[in-house]
Scaffold this active site. Structure first.
Site, PDB file in Angstrom:
ATOM      1  NE  ARG A 120      -3.746   0.017   0.311  1.00 23.02           N
ATOM      2  CZ  ARG A 120      -4.849  -0.123  -0.400  1.00 23.02           C
ATOM      3  NH1 ARG A 120      -5.292   0.892  -1.155  1.00 23.02           N
ATOM      4  NH2 ARG A 120      -5.500  -1.279  -0.416  1.00 23.02           N
ATOM      5  CG  HIS A 178      -6.182  -0.490   3.533  1.00 19.87           C
ATOM      6  ND1 HIS A 178      -5.459   0.678   3.432  1.00 19.87           N
ATOM      7  CD2 HIS A 178      -7.138  -0.412   2.571  1.00 19.87           C
ATOM      8  CE1 HIS A 178      -5.964   1.430   2.474  1.00 19.87           C
ATOM      9  NE2 HIS A 178      -6.985   0.796   1.932  1.00 19.87           N
ATOM     10  CB  CYS A 179      -0.665  -1.768   5.812  1.00 18.41           C
ATOM     11  SG  CYS A 179      -1.463  -0.775   7.085  1.00 18.41           S
ATOM     12  CB  ILE A 180       0.187  -6.208   3.319  1.00 13.27           C
ATOM     13  CG1 ILE A 180      -1.097  -7.026   3.503  1.00 13.27           C
ATOM     14  CG2 ILE A 180       0.863  -5.961   4.657  1.00 13.27           C
ATOM     15  CD1 ILE A 180      -0.850  -8.448   3.998  1.00 13.27           C
TER      16      ILE A 180
END
Length: 344
Positions: free
Chosen positions: A86, A334-336
């Site tokens: 992300r 969400h971050c990955i």
């Protein structure tokens, strides 16, 4: 060409991810490395049931990645420092030409290790935006703004949520004003209305944090509606922080001038881990074609949060993945991940 970032609920072509290549993400033992790889793979293997997933793997890691990933996950190789796609990858946008045609674009922000953090390395990751743009067949949209995908949330209608402690971070964009940042967000992602949250969560402001990413605090499931993290334990430092953020958001409007319908999503009952206060959040989920991959924490609040997400995204099946190993390393689902929109 006018570039616009679609809402995350818009139809998607695929999801992009990166497999943890080493360093702190894998830890110091084989058990820690197995836990990290298993968690990243669990997200990919769940997402590929809904749409294509492409995993960037560091050269030499192809065989180990194959031990964890579903055969349905496409693997491409590129040098990596870290695995937070992300943030290191591009932000995909859709170009609207004067002749009515559309084109896929990829905003290649400057990435400098979340504000030149002394524990981060980013020589390889700073090139991933260009690499992924090329693999996706997208037109690279260059930007001099130091920014990460986890630091923005859009509604697809001109609204973008950002955080003062990120885009105005002197270690990211020294000397830039809010007007400067807003002009660049308008040029790159089509933002017409920028909402500046005052800060992020407490743990995210600590040494190994991002200094305030919005994607753990608030998201927009549909225009006019916000899902916002709420910490209800008065002993937790986020109790005051989330109350401040929610109070602030009640004073704002979206690009269309609507007051927000704010849905509070209560944090897990778990408040600490071995490092201190946790920032476990159900906000940090991935929206897919027909699905949502949600964070779970083996916590009594998991079922409640899953139902809130099911109600917020009608018609999408919610699948939970235990995200504790991700949060122990500094982020969530969400971050990955990074979505690539489907061109109309």
């Amino acid at each position: 060409m006018r570039w616009v970032m679609p809402a995350e609920t818009a139809p998607q072509e695929r999801i992009w991810m990166a497999f943890p290549p080493g360093g702190y993400a894998l830890g110091d033992t084989s058990e820690e490395a197995h836990a990290a790889r298993s968690c990243w793979a669990a997200v990919a293997n769940a997402a590929v049931e809904f749409e294509p997933v492409t995993m960037i793997v560091a050269p030499g890691d192809e065989e180990v990645a194959a031990q964890y990933l579903s055969p349905e996950v496409e693997v491409r190789t590129a040098p990596l420092d870290d695995a937070w796609m992300r943030d290191i990858g591009p932000t995909f946008v859709v170009g609207k030409a004067d002749d009515g045609g559309t084109r896929l674009g990829a905003v290649d922000w400057v990435f400098n290790g979340w504000g030149a953090q002394d524990w981060a390395s980013w020589g390889k990751d700073s090139l991933i935006g260009t690499a992924v743009a090329g693999l996706a067949g997208a037109e690279r949209v260059g930007s001099k703004l130091v920014n990460e995908g986890g630091a923005i949330h859009v509604d697809g209608e001109g609204t973008v949520l950002v955080t003062e402690t990120v885009q105005l971070d002197p270690h990211r964009n020294p000397g830039l004003s809010k007007a400067d940042v807003e002009a660049e967000l308008a040029r790159t992602i089509g933002a017409t209305h920028v909402i500046w949250l005052p800060r992020g969560l407490a743990r995210d402001a600590e040494r190994f944090g991002t200094r305030g990413h919005v994607d753990i605090v608030a998201t927009i499931p549909r225009p006019g509606t916000l899902l916002v993290h709420r910490q209800n334990n008065p002993e937790h430092p986020d109790f005051a922080i989330t109350a401040e953020i929610i109070e602030f958001l009640h004073t704002t409007r979206d690009a269309a001038g609507r007051a927000w319908n704010i849905i509070e999503v209560t944090a897990p009952e778990t408040t600490t881990d071995a490092e201190g206060w946790v920032d476990y959040s159900y906000i940090n989920h991935l929206v897919l074609n027909g699905g949502v991959i949600a964070c779970s924490f083996d916590d009594p609040m998991d079922a409640t949060a899953q139902q809130i997400l099911a109600d917020a995204y009608p018609g999408r099946r919610v699948v939970s993945v235990d995200a504790r190993e991700l949060y122990a390393r500094g982020g969530g689902i969400h971050c990955i991940t990074q979505q690539q929109p489907l061109l109309p």
